[in-house]
Design an enzyme around this catalytic site. Structure first.
Site, mmCIF file in Angstrom:
data_model
loop_
_atom_site.group_PDB
_atom_site.id
_atom_site.type_symbol
_atom_site.label_atom_id
_atom_site.label_comp_id
_atom_site.label_asym_id
_atom_site.label_seq_id
_atom_site.Cartn_x
_atom_site.Cartn_y
_atom_site.Cartn_z
ATOM 1 N N ASP A 198 0.832 -1.208 0.000
ATOM 2 C CA ASP A 198 0.000 0.000 0.000
ATOM 3 C C ASP A 198 0.867 1.258 0.000
ATOM 4 O O ASP A 198 1.965 1.254 0.553
ATOM 5 C CB ASP A 198 -0.895 -0.031 1.257
ATOM 6 C CG ASP A 198 -2.110 0.871 1.111
ATOM 7 O OD1 ASP A 198 -2.309 1.454 0.027
ATOM 8 O OD2 ASP A 198 -2.864 0.989 2.092
ATOM 9 N N HIS A 208 2.861 3.272 -8.953
ATOM 10 C CA HIS A 208 2.648 1.841 -9.220
ATOM 11 C C HIS A 208 3.875 1.244 -9.940
ATOM 12 O O HIS A 208 4.272 0.111 -9.673
ATOM 13 C CB HIS A 208 1.398 1.640 -10.070
ATOM 14 C CG HIS A 208 0.127 2.036 -9.362
ATOM 15 N ND1 HIS A 208 -0.144 1.676 -8.065
ATOM 16 C CD2 HIS A 208 -0.946 2.776 -9.771
ATOM 17 C CE1 HIS A 208 -1.326 2.164 -7.700
ATOM 18 N NE2 HIS A 208 -1.826 2.849 -8.719
ATOM 19 N N LEU A 241 10.979 -20.735 -4.384
ATOM 20 C CA LEU A 241 9.956 -19.845 -3.798
ATOM 21 C C LEU A 241 8.730 -19.878 -4.694
ATOM 22 O O LEU A 241 8.861 -19.853 -5.919
ATOM 23 C CB LEU A 241 10.491 -18.401 -3.718
ATOM 24 C CG LEU A 241 9.452 -17.300 -3.413
ATOM 25 C CD1 LEU A 241 9.072 -17.320 -1.929
ATOM 26 C CD2 LEU A 241 9.985 -15.914 -3.773
#
Ligand code: FPP
Length: 246
Positions: A22, A39, A133
């Site tokens: 955020d 972004h 991962l």
């Protein structure tokens, strides 16, 4: 003969870390830049944090890339976010493969554009053999919607005679969620000072340790990740049991 030196045992890394990324908009606004720039910087941070998590021995990293509520944003911002996601899936797969990172996407794909769905399927297929991962991207994801979809699928299974109502346990229910076969998150980090879950991993996060950081996502660094892990290591996880034995 060398004296035996006691070696401090490093705590083992959490198996699953989830992040609500955020603050992209505020980061851009503070610099007089369009939200898209926030972004974009946020997507660059994703690249670095994925590798950091892999280096730390974390097995699953779930990132909230686009919530089911994010469609309420102006269409230009939705397009920017989808564009960044596509660019990431297109350009990063080779690097993710080099680093042993598997890509998995959770969320309702039915509302995504055909090209986005195709890129997701391609990235998932091309990285499916990687084991270091698993990066789980939540795209058009909402926790309540995920639970409703699971309930619907379970109802269908019962109607078709494949499942009896008495057989529905928590484990069976969880196997109908998008996160099937993924352990619940041990640690959830939310950046930018907000202290909400925002419909993220609603079923899966009931025993998750929550760490809220003031840092805006585009400023998030490996040091912030280590600070959140440090806080996590100092928490006592009891899963409803008492802290006294005996
Ligand atoms: C919240 O910041 C962030 C989002 C809604 C999207 C997160 C997307 C990225 C980090 C980039 C793309 C991701 C990938 C995986 C390539 P906000 O816009 O709500 O910030 P604000 O609260 O300051 O306005």
């Amino acid at each position: 003969m060398q004296p035996t030196v006691p070696v401090a045992l490093a705590p083992s890394a959490p198996a699953h870390v989830a992040i609500i990324m955020d603050g992209n908009g505020r980061w851009a606004k503070a610099r007089g830049l369009p939200r898209a720039a926030g972004h974009q910087r946020g997507a660059e941070v994703v690249r670095d944090i994925v590798i950091a998590c892999r280096d730390l021995g974390i097995s699953y990293l779930t990132l909230y890339a686009f919530s089911s509520e994010n469609w309420k944003r102006p269409v230009t911002e939705v397009d920017d976010l989808m564009g960044l996601l596509c660019l990431y899936l297109e350009k990063e797969v080779a690097e993710l493969n080099r680093n042993g990172v598997r890509v998995r996407v959770i969320g309702d794909r039915s509302r995504l554009a055909g090209n986005v769905r195709a890129l997701i399927a391609d990235a998932e297929a091309r990285t499916s053999g990687n084991r270091a991962l698993t990066m789980i991207l939540a795209v058009n994801y909402g926790g309540r919607s995920e639970i409703v979809h699971a309930a619907r699928a379970i109802a269908e299974a019962v109607r078709a005679g494949r499942l009896a109502p008495a057989e529905i346990t928590e484990d069976i229910f969880a196997s109908y969620l998008d996160t099937v076969d993924v352990p619940d998150p041990d640690l959830l980090i939310r950046t930018s000072g907000e202290r909400r879950m925002s419909n993220f991993l609603s079923w899966q996060s009931v025993y998750t340790e929550l760490v809220f950081l003031d840092t805006l996502w585009p400023d998030f660094s490996r040091e912030n990740l280590l600070a959140a892990l440090d806080e996590y290591y100092h928490r006592e996880r009891r899963y409803g049991a008492s802290s006294f034995s005996g």
